[in-house]
Motif scaffolding. Structure first.
Motif, PDB file in Angstrom:
ATOM      1  N   PRO A  92      55.158   8.499-114.819  1.00 39.42           N
ATOM      2  CA  PRO A  92      55.548   7.533-115.854  1.00 39.42           C
ATOM      3  C   PRO A  92      57.031   7.327-115.884  1.00 39.42           C
ATOM      4  N   TYR A  93      57.950   8.175-115.318  1.00 42.82           N
ATOM      5  CA  TYR A  93      59.418   7.932-115.125  1.00 42.82           C
ATOM      6  C   TYR A  93      59.699   6.370-114.511  1.00 42.82           C
ATOM      7  N   GLN A  94      58.508   5.889-113.537  1.00 38.59           N
ATOM      8  CA  GLN A  94      59.034   4.529-112.925  1.00 38.59           C
ATOM      9  C   GLN A  94      58.206   3.298-113.861  1.00 38.59           C
ATOM     10  N   LEU A  95      57.523   3.597-114.854  1.00 36.45           N
ATOM     11  CA  LEU A  95      57.082   2.679-115.536  1.00 36.45           C
ATOM     12  C   LEU A  95      58.183   1.373-115.794  1.00 36.45           C
ATOM     13  N   ILE A  96      57.824   0.175-116.295  1.00 37.79           N
ATOM     14  CA  ILE A  96      58.497  -0.816-116.156  1.00 37.79           C
ATOM     15  C   ILE A  96      58.579  -1.249-117.753  1.00 37.79           C
ATOM     16  N   GLU A  97      59.699  -1.179-118.594  1.00 35.99           N
ATOM     17  CA  GLU A  97      59.461  -1.757-119.802  1.00 35.99           C
ATOM     18  C   GLU A  97      59.841  -3.155-119.726  1.00 35.99           C
ATOM     19  N   VAL A  98      59.090  -4.143-120.400  1.00 38.88           N
ATOM     20  CA  VAL A  98      59.193  -5.600-120.330  1.00 38.88           C
ATOM     21  C   VAL A  98      59.077  -5.996-121.870  1.00 38.88           C
ATOM     22  N   LYS A  99      59.586  -7.213-122.131  1.00 36.27           N
ATOM     23  CA  LYS A  99      59.178  -7.787-123.333  1.00 36.27           C
ATOM     24  C   LYS A  99      58.011  -8.234-123.865  1.00 36.27           C
ATOM     25  N   HIS A 100      57.370  -8.278-124.728  1.00 36.91           N
ATOM     26  CA  HIS A 100      56.255  -8.298-125.284  1.00 36.91           C
ATOM     27  C   HIS A 100      55.591  -9.628-124.448  1.00 36.91           C
ATOM     28  N   GLU A 101      56.006 -10.623-124.457  1.00 32.79           N
ATOM     29  CA  GLU A 101      55.814 -12.025-123.970  1.00 32.79           C
ATOM     30  C   GLU A 101      55.419 -11.722-122.322  1.00 32.79           C
ATOM     31  N   ASP A 102      56.539 -11.041-121.859  1.00 25.65           N
ATOM     32  CA  ASP A 102      56.460 -10.913-120.367  1.00 25.65           C
ATOM     33  C   ASP A 102      55.328  -9.634-119.932  1.00 25.65           C
ATOM     34  N   TYR A 103      54.865  -8.638-121.029  1.00 31.58           N
ATOM     35  CA  TYR A 103      53.883  -7.945-120.773  1.00 31.58           C
ATOM     36  C   TYR A 103      52.538  -8.585-120.644  1.00 31.58           C
ATOM     37  N   GLU A 104      52.528  -9.678-121.565  1.00 30.07           N
ATOM     38  CA  GLU A 104      51.156 -10.337-121.767  1.00 30.07           C
ATOM     39  C   GLU A 104      50.951 -11.034-120.341  1.00 30.07           C
ATOM     40  N   LYS A 105      51.837 -11.851-120.092  1.00 27.26           N
ATOM     41  CA  LYS A 105      51.999 -12.495-118.886  1.00 27.26           C
ATOM     42  C   LYS A 105      51.590 -11.718-117.617  1.00 27.26           C
ATOM     43  N   LEU A 106      52.461 -10.786-117.469  1.00 21.45           N
ATOM     44  CA  LEU A 106      52.372 -10.152-116.155  1.00 21.45           C
ATOM     45  C   LEU A 106      51.113  -9.034-115.965  1.00 21.45           C
ATOM     46  N   TRP A 107      50.920  -8.290-117.143  1.00 21.91           N
ATOM     47  CA  TRP A 107      49.742  -7.413-116.934  1.00 21.91           C
ATOM     48  C   TRP A 107      48.510  -8.169-117.180  1.00 21.91           C
TER      49      TRP A 107
END
Length: 146
Positions: A120-135
């Motif tokens: 979990p230490y390597q998970l990448i925090e992203v903005k909400h909009e980016d999360y929706e696009k990337l994930w």
């Protein structure tokens, strides 16, 4: 067989307004596990969800994470944002229980390892909009190829 710190001793039952059981779950055995021993099956954490989760994650007792065992890895099926928040708050252990999951969870964990996300230490925090696009793009591509 690994030893478990404690277990939920009762079957969890859910009742409707008439007192009839509508869903019943068997006892699950819960173990204490180090964050370092948990392999994520995701890569990103949504910053908005992280803020919401931060309000209720304060100690290891606040976290019970579903896991699958895959090739010696304790793979998180769910709870990635909670795990990320725990890591940020310095919580070193959480509670986990083993469950069943689709093969996609193992494939996602393998992809996370390729991306050097091995805890979990390597998970990448992203903005909400980016999360929706990337994930969502990753998931769409994965499931459309199956």
């Amino acid at each position: 067989i690994e030893e478990f710190r404690f277990y939920a001793p009762h079957i969890t039952k859910f009742y409707n307004s008439r007192g009839n059981i509508i869903k019943e779950y068997s006892t699950v055995f819960i173990k204490t596990i180090s964050l370092e021993e948990i392999q994520p099956s995701q890569f990103y954490v949504d910053e908005i969800k992280k803020q919401a989760v931060s309000d209720f994650v304060h100690t290891e007792e606040d976290l019970i994470i579903p896991l699958v065992n895959w090739e010696g890895h304790n793979v998180s099926v769910d709870g990635h944002t909670r795990l990320f928040v725990a890591a940020e708050k310095g919580i070193q252990n959480v509670y986990g229980f083993y469950t069943e999951a689709g093969d996609y969870v193992r494939d996602f964990a393998a992809e996370a390892i390729k991306r050097n996300i091995v805890s979990p230490y390597q998970l990448i925090e992203v903005k909400h909009e980016d999360y929706e696009k990337l994930w969502f793009a990753f998931c769409d591509e994965y499931f459309s190829s199956k």
